[in-house]
Design a protein around this motif. Sequence first.
Motif, PDB file in Angstrom:
ATOM      1  N   ALA A  16       0.840  -1.204   0.000  1.00  0.00           N
ATOM      2  CA  ALA A  16       0.000   0.000   0.000  1.00  0.00           C
ATOM      3  C   ALA A  16       0.873   1.252   0.000  1.00  0.00           C
ATOM      4  N   PHE A  17       1.919   1.237   0.800  1.00  0.00           N
ATOM      5  CA  PHE A  17       2.832   2.383   0.845  1.00  0.00           C
ATOM      6  C   PHE A  17       3.513   2.581  -0.509  1.00  0.00           C
ATOM      7  N   ALA A  18       3.953   1.486  -1.127  1.00  0.00           N
ATOM      8  CA  ALA A  18       4.609   1.574  -2.432  1.00  0.00           C
ATOM      9  C   ALA A  18       3.647   2.104  -3.494  1.00  0.00           C
ATOM     10  N   GLN A  19       2.388   1.665  -3.437  1.00  0.00           N
ATOM     11  CA  GLN A  19       1.401   2.171  -4.395  1.00  0.00           C
ATOM     12  C   GLN A  19       1.173   3.663  -4.206  1.00  0.00           C
ATOM     13  N   ARG A  20       1.113   4.096  -2.970  1.00  0.00           N
ATOM     14  CA  ARG A  20       0.915   5.531  -2.704  1.00  0.00           C
ATOM     15  C   ARG A  20       2.108   6.344  -3.203  1.00  0.00           C
ATOM     16  N   VAL A  21       3.312   5.836  -2.947  1.00  0.00           N
ATOM     17  CA  VAL A  21       4.516   6.521  -3.420  1.00  0.00           C
ATOM     18  C   VAL A  21       4.522   6.566  -4.948  1.00  0.00           C
ATOM     19  N   MET A  22       4.152   5.460  -5.581  1.00  0.00           N
ATOM     20  CA  MET A  22       4.142   5.424  -7.043  1.00  0.00           C
ATOM     21  C   MET A  22       3.112   6.395  -7.616  1.00  0.00           C
ATOM     22  N   ARG A  23       1.936   6.492  -6.967  1.00  0.00           N
ATOM     23  CA  ARG A  23       0.937   7.457  -7.415  1.00  0.00           C
ATOM     24  C   ARG A  23       1.474   8.880  -7.295  1.00  0.00           C
ATOM     25  N   LEU A  38       4.619   9.750  -7.374  1.00  0.00           N
ATOM     26  CA  LEU A  38       5.638   9.913  -8.416  1.00  0.00           C
ATOM     27  C   LEU A  38       5.006  10.112  -9.780  1.00  0.00           C
ATOM     28  N   ASP A  39       3.920   9.386 -10.062  1.00  0.00           N
ATOM     29  CA  ASP A  39       3.227   9.569 -11.336  1.00  0.00           C
ATOM     30  C   ASP A  39       2.677  10.982 -11.472  1.00  0.00           C
ATOM     31  N   ASP A  40       2.064  11.485 -10.391  1.00  0.00           N
ATOM     32  CA  ASP A  40       1.549  12.856 -10.422  1.00  0.00           C
ATOM     33  C   ASP A  40       2.680  13.857 -10.634  1.00  0.00           C
ATOM     34  N   TRP A  41       3.775  13.638  -9.931  1.00  0.00           N
ATOM     35  CA  TRP A  41       4.923  14.535 -10.066  1.00  0.00           C
ATOM     36  C   TRP A  41       5.492  14.481 -11.490  1.00  0.00           C
ATOM     37  N   MET A  42       5.580  13.282 -12.048  1.00  0.00           N
ATOM     38  CA  MET A  42       6.096  13.132 -13.415  1.00  0.00           C
ATOM     39  C   MET A  42       5.167  13.815 -14.417  1.00  0.00           C
ATOM     40  N   ASP A  43       3.852  13.736 -14.187  1.00  0.00           N
ATOM     41  CA  ASP A  43       2.909  14.428 -15.066  1.00  0.00           C
ATOM     42  C   ASP A  43       3.117  15.936 -15.007  1.00  0.00           C
ATOM     43  N   ARG A  44       3.291  16.469 -13.791  1.00  0.00           N
ATOM     44  CA  ARG A  44       3.522  17.922 -13.657  1.00  0.00           C
ATOM     45  C   ARG A  44       4.823  18.326 -14.333  1.00  0.00           C
ATOM     46  N   VAL A  45       5.866  17.534 -14.128  1.00  0.00           N
ATOM     47  CA  VAL A  45       7.163  17.843 -14.742  1.00  0.00           C
ATOM     48  C   VAL A  45       7.047  17.749 -16.261  1.00  0.00           C
ATOM     49  N   GLY A  46       6.334  16.744 -16.755  1.00  0.00           N
ATOM     50  CA  GLY A  46       6.135  16.604 -18.197  1.00  0.00           C
ATOM     51  C   GLY A  46       5.410  17.801 -18.782  1.00  0.00           C
ATOM     52  N   LYS A  47       4.377  18.284 -18.083  1.00  0.00           N
ATOM     53  CA  LYS A  47       3.648  19.467 -18.548  1.00  0.00           C
ATOM     54  C   LYS A  47       4.563  20.687 -18.555  1.00  0.00           C
ATOM     55  N   ASP A  48       5.372  20.833 -17.514  1.00  0.00           N
ATOM     56  CA  ASP A  48       6.304  21.962 -17.464  1.00  0.00           C
ATOM     57  C   ASP A  48       7.318  21.885 -18.598  1.00  0.00           C
ATOM     58  N   ILE A  49       7.808  20.700 -18.886  1.00  0.00           N
ATOM     59  CA  ILE A  49       8.783  20.537 -19.971  1.00  0.00           C
ATOM     60  C   ILE A  49       8.131  20.875 -21.300  1.00  0.00           C
ATOM     61  N   ARG A  50       6.900  20.416 -21.523  1.00  0.00           N
ATOM     62  CA  ARG A  50       6.202  20.744 -22.770  1.00  0.00           C
ATOM     63  C   ARG A  50       5.978  22.253 -22.887  1.00  0.00           C
ATOM     64  N   ARG A  51       5.626  22.897 -21.761  1.00  0.00           N
ATOM     65  CA  ARG A  51       5.410  24.353 -21.785  1.00  0.00           C
ATOM     66  C   ARG A  51       6.698  25.089 -22.135  1.00  0.00           C
ATOM     67  N   VAL A  52       7.801  24.664 -21.523  1.00  0.00           N
ATOM     68  CA  VAL A  52       9.094  25.299 -21.801  1.00  0.00           C
ATOM     69  C   VAL A  52       9.497  25.050 -23.255  1.00  0.00           C
ATOM     70  N   ASP A  53       9.262  23.838 -23.764  1.00  0.00           N
ATOM     71  CA  ASP A  53       9.568  23.550 -25.169  1.00  0.00           C
ATOM     72  C   ASP A  53       8.748  24.430 -26.101  1.00  0.00           C
ATOM     73  N   ASP A  54       7.464  24.613 -25.784  1.00  0.00           N
ATOM     74  CA  ASP A  54       6.615  25.470 -26.616  1.00  0.00           C
ATOM     75  C   ASP A  54       7.105  26.915 -26.595  1.00  0.00           C
ATOM     76  N   GLU A  55       7.462  27.407 -25.407  1.00  0.00           N
ATOM     77  CA  GLU A  55       7.968  28.778 -25.309  1.00  0.00           C
ATOM     78  C   GLU A  55       9.285  28.934 -26.063  1.00  0.00           C
ATOM     79  N   LEU A  56      10.143  27.929 -25.969  1.00  0.00           N
ATOM     80  CA  LEU A  56      11.416  27.978 -26.675  1.00  0.00           C
ATOM     81  C   LEU A  56      11.206  27.974 -28.186  1.00  0.00           C
ATOM     82  N   ALA A  57      10.268  27.174 -28.663  1.00  0.00           N
ATOM     83  CA  ALA A  57       9.968  27.149 -30.098  1.00  0.00           C
ATOM     84  C   ALA A  57       9.419  28.506 -30.554  1.00  0.00           C
TER      85      ALA A  57
END
Length: 106
Positions: free
Chosen positions: A32-39, A41-60
């Motif tokens: 249960a703890f591992a699942q919570r940590v993974m969730r 991490l998934d949320d954090w990775m989604d936020r980081v992915g959105k930020d990277i896409r935003r920065v890529d769009d601004e750079l373009a």
Amino acid sequence: MEGDVLGGLMRWQVGLWLIGAAIGAVVLVARAFAQRVMRGLDDWMDRVGKDIRRVDDELARLRAELPLHYIRREDHIRDMAAITTRLDRIHEMLFLLIKEGRRYGE
């Protein structure tokens, strides 16, 4: 004596069952703890992915706009040299006109 052996065996079985139940409970809590940590991490990775896409769009966008707002150093030097040459020619012409005017006006 036979009752003592069966009684001791039953105690071992109960002890093993309790140890197995405790290990199972620890595994379930860890899962249960591992699942919570993974969730998380998934949320954090989604936020980081959105930020990277935003920065890529601004750079373009900046790369597309850069030629409209930027002059290369070599172009600026060439333009300034042309302007300086023209100003020197105008200065020479004015100097010659003033010199000739003094000659004829005196």
